[in-house]
Design a protein around this motif. Structure first.
Motif, short mmCIF file in Angstrom:
data_model
loop_
_atom_site.label_atom_id
_atom_site.label_comp_id
_atom_site.label_asym_id
_atom_site.label_seq_id
_atom_site.Cartn_x
_atom_site.Cartn_y
_atom_site.Cartn_z
N ILE A 82 7.80 -10.35 -0.43
CA ILE A 82 6.84 -11.23 0.27
C ILE A 82 6.78 -12.51 -0.55
O ILE A 82 6.46 -12.47 -1.75
CB ILE A 82 5.44 -10.58 0.29
N GLY A 83 7.10 -13.62 0.07
CA GLY A 83 7.07 -14.90 -0.64
C GLY A 83 7.97 -14.89 -1.86
O GLY A 83 7.67 -15.55 -2.86
N GLY A 84 9.04 -14.13 -1.80
CA GLY A 84 9.98 -14.07 -2.93
C GLY A 84 9.60 -13.04 -3.98
O GLY A 84 10.33 -12.82 -4.94
N PHE A 85 8.44 -12.37 -3.82
CA PHE A 85 8.02 -11.36 -4.80
C PHE A 85 8.32 -9.96 -4.27
O PHE A 85 7.89 -9.61 -3.16
CB PHE A 85 6.51 -11.48 -5.09
N ASP A 86 9.01 -9.19 -5.08
CA ASP A 86 9.35 -7.82 -4.69
C ASP A 86 8.06 -6.98 -4.65
O ASP A 86 7.33 -6.93 -5.64
CB ASP A 86 10.33 -7.24 -5.71
N VAL A 87 7.80 -6.32 -3.51
CA VAL A 87 6.51 -5.63 -3.38
C VAL A 87 6.39 -4.42 -4.31
O VAL A 87 5.28 -4.03 -4.68
CB VAL A 87 6.22 -5.17 -1.92
N ALA A 88 7.52 -3.84 -4.72
CA ALA A 88 7.46 -2.69 -5.62
C ALA A 88 7.33 -3.15 -7.07
O ALA A 88 6.60 -2.56 -7.86
CB ALA A 88 8.69 -1.81 -5.43
N GLU A 89 8.04 -4.24 -7.41
CA GLU A 89 8.05 -4.68 -8.80
C GLU A 89 6.98 -5.73 -9.14
O GLU A 89 6.53 -5.82 -10.28
CB GLU A 89 9.44 -5.21 -9.17
N GLN A 90 6.61 -6.54 -8.17
CA GLN A 90 5.58 -7.58 -8.41
C GLN A 90 4.47 -7.49 -7.34
O GLN A 90 4.19 -8.48 -6.65
CB GLN A 90 6.23 -8.96 -8.36
N PRO A 91 3.85 -6.32 -7.22
CA PRO A 91 2.85 -6.16 -6.14
C PRO A 91 1.67 -7.11 -6.28
O PRO A 91 1.15 -7.61 -5.28
CB PRO A 91 2.41 -4.69 -6.27
N LYS A 92 1.26 -7.40 -7.53
CA LYS A 92 0.10 -8.26 -7.74
C LYS A 92 0.38 -9.68 -7.21
O LYS A 92 -0.43 -10.27 -6.50
CB LYS A 92 -0.19 -8.33 -9.24
N GLU A 93 1.58 -10.18 -7.55
CA GLU A 93 1.95 -11.53 -7.10
C GLU A 93 2.09 -11.55 -5.57
O GLU A 93 1.66 -12.50 -4.91
CB GLU A 93 3.27 -11.97 -7.74
N ALA A 94 2.70 -10.48 -5.03
CA ALA A 94 2.89 -10.41 -3.57
C ALA A 94 1.53 -10.44 -2.87
O ALA A 94 1.34 -11.13 -1.86
CB ALA A 94 3.66 -9.15 -3.20
N ARG A 95 0.54 -9.69 -3.43
CA ARG A 95 -0.79 -9.61 -2.81
C ARG A 95 -1.47 -10.97 -2.76
O ARG A 95 -2.27 -11.24 -1.87
CB ARG A 95 -1.68 -8.64 -3.59
N GLN A 96 -1.14 -11.83 -3.72
CA GLN A 96 -1.80 -13.14 -3.74
C GLN A 96 -1.29 -14.07 -2.64
O GLN A 96 -1.98 -15.04 -2.30
CB GLN A 96 -1.61 -13.79 -5.11
N VAL A 97 -0.12 -13.78 -2.12
CA VAL A 97 0.38 -14.66 -1.05
C VAL A 97 0.25 -14.03 0.34
O VAL A 97 0.58 -14.65 1.33
CB VAL A 97 1.85 -15.09 -1.28
N LEU A 98 -0.23 -12.77 0.40
CA LEU A 98 -0.30 -12.14 1.72
C LEU A 98 -1.73 -11.85 2.14
O LEU A 98 -2.60 -11.58 1.32
CB LEU A 98 0.54 -10.87 1.77
N GLY A 99 -1.96 -11.92 3.44
CA GLY A 99 -3.23 -11.50 4.04
C GLY A 99 -2.90 -10.36 4.99
O GLY A 99 -1.94 -10.46 5.76
N LEU A 115 0.83 -1.22 0.00
CA LEU A 115 0.00 0.00 0.00
C LEU A 115 0.86 1.27 0.00
O LEU A 115 0.35 2.37 -0.15
CB LEU A 115 -0.92 0.02 1.24
N LEU A 116 2.14 1.09 0.22
CA LEU A 116 3.06 2.23 0.31
C LEU A 116 4.40 1.79 -0.24
O LEU A 116 4.90 0.72 0.13
CB LEU A 116 3.19 2.63 1.79
N GLU A 117 4.96 2.59 -1.14
CA GLU A 117 6.29 2.20 -1.68
C GLU A 117 7.38 2.65 -0.74
O GLU A 117 7.36 3.78 -0.25
CB GLU A 117 6.49 2.86 -3.06
N PRO A 118 8.35 1.79 -0.47
CA PRO A 118 9.45 2.25 0.39
C PRO A 118 10.26 3.32 -0.35
O PRO A 118 10.36 3.28 -1.57
CB PRO A 118 10.27 0.98 0.62
N THR A 119 10.83 4.23 0.40
CA THR A 119 11.66 5.27 -0.21
C THR A 119 12.96 4.64 -0.72
O THR A 119 13.51 5.03 -1.75
CB THR A 119 11.99 6.35 0.83
N TYR A 120 13.42 3.64 0.06
CA TYR A 120 14.68 2.99 -0.28
C TYR A 120 14.64 1.56 0.26
O TYR A 120 13.95 1.29 1.23
CB TYR A 120 15.85 3.77 0.34
N GLY A 121 15.39 0.67 -0.37
CA GLY A 121 15.51 -0.68 0.16
C GLY A 121 14.71 -1.69 -0.64
O GLY A 121 13.98 -1.34 -1.57
#
Ligand SMILES: Nc1ncnc2c1ncn2[C@@H]1O[C@H](COP(=O)(O)OP(=O)(O)OP(=O)(O)O)[C@@H](O)[C@H]1O
Length: 332
Positions: A70-87, A60-66
């Motif tokens: 989640i589950g091996g998916f980068d939250v900035a580059e693969q947010p859709k995939e990350a959302r499927q593995v997180l609650g 829901l928020l992009e990190p400024t740096y770093g």
């Protein structure tokens, strides 16, 4: 979707994460790895940066740096995939009051792409898990705050996430719901779900977490198995925490204590005073005698052990006008 979580790939990996809000830095270079089956408690006072951390993990928020995965998916580059593995269960999430419980859950199950029959079965399973099966046809507005929290938890579990993020999930829950929450989290962890949880109800947290991290002003001060963190954070303290309870206003007693050279970090509320005492046990006895000889309506004088709550108390320098503070032991 391939399951990318394994012993070598942490379920949650945070590397050098920074979160800036304009000129203010809320999280400063956070590093954290959480594996499948772990329950990790993030502990910190108000404003420590817990919610900012959760928002980044929940995409829901992009990190400024770093880098954050989640589950091996980068939250900035693969947010859709990350959302499927997180609650994600956010702090006091709103629920639409004009929907029935099953309708509310069905909206989210549809959004997760479950078929009609899958939705029915999964809603049933999740309601059973949070022990609200009998509320399936109740309107959301008729539920207590604790039950609403449990419905939100059921909603976060609909798509069988491998990673659960729970920001202050116990706020508003009655004791029975909290115990139930603890059991649910332990069951999920046994099933291999990685759980990150933050809470102010620290005794609850320390009993359920396999590890904890202490966050303060956006920095992780320490992390590891709960008892080890408590030991390390308490090491070298040459004072005892004391809590006094009164039957009347504590203001006058606070003025007396404030003059005492062995008392510091005093926090005063209407009928309670907490402080740190750096004197010897004999000096503590003398203090107690002195207080008893005066006309204060003290109903208890209690030493507080160095547990995780005290650690948080030590970090949480009160700012409000009803708390008076001296930052360190007074010079003798
Ligand atoms: N949108 C924003 N704009 C500016 N500052 C913000 C914003 N969101 C949070 N902050 C600030 O960032 C800091 C960290 O806030 P955050 O909500 O992450 O902390 P927290 O540990 O979750 O606190 P709490 O327990 O009170 O929710 C706080 O000082 C807060 O005021």
């Amino acid at each position: 979707m391939p399951d990318r979580i394994s012993d070598s790939v942490p379920a949650i990996r945070i590397s050098q994460m920074r979160v800036d809000y304009e000129s203010f830095t809320a999280v400063k270079g956070l590093d954290l790895s959480i594996h499948a089956g772990q329950i990790f408690g993030l502990i910190g006072p108000n404003g420590a940066g817990k919610t900012s951390t959760f928002k980044v993990l929940a995409t829901l928020l992009e990190p400024t740096y770093g880098e954050v995965a989640i589950g091996g998916f980068d939250v900035a580059e693969q947010p859709k995939e990350a959302r499927q593995v997180l609650g994600y269960m956010q702090d006091l999430a709103p629920v639409p009051s004009d929907l029935k419980v099953w309708e509310f859950l069905d909206c989210f199950a549809q959004a997760y792409g479950l078929s009609k029959s899958e939705r029915k079965a999964r809603i049933g399973e999740c309601l059973e898990l949070v022990e609200l099966t009998e509320k399936r046809n109740a309107f959301c507005k008729s539920l207590s705050r604790g039950m609403t929290q449990r419905v939100v938890l059921a909603k976060s579990l609909l798509h069988s996430p491998k990673v659960m993020l729970l920001d202050e999930p116990a706020s508003g829950m009655d004791p029975v719901s909290r115990v139930r929450l603890r059991e649910i989290l332990q069951k999920l962890a046994r099933d291999g779900v990685a759980i990150l949880i933050s809470s102010h109800i620290l005794t609850e947290l320390s009993s359920v977490c396999t590890e904890v991290g202490i966050l303060n002003h956006g920095e992780l001060l320490d992390s590891g198995p709960t008892h080890e963190v408590v030991e390390r954070m308490s090491a070298g303290h040459n004072f005892r925490g004391v809590r006094l309870k009164l039957l009347e206003s504590s203001a006058e007693l606070a003025r007396v204590l404030d003059k005492h050279q062995d008392i510091f970090d005093m926090a005063v509320s209407e009928r309670e005073i907490r402080f740190k005492f750096s004197g010897t046990p004999a000096e503590q006895v003398a203090l107690l005698k002195e207080l008893m000889n005066q006309d204060f309506a003290i109903c208890s004088f209690e030493e507080i052990a160095n547990n995780i709550e005290d650690i948080l108390l030590n970090l949480n320098v009160p700012q409000s006008s009803n708390a008076s503070i001296a930052a360190s032991p007074k010079a003798k």
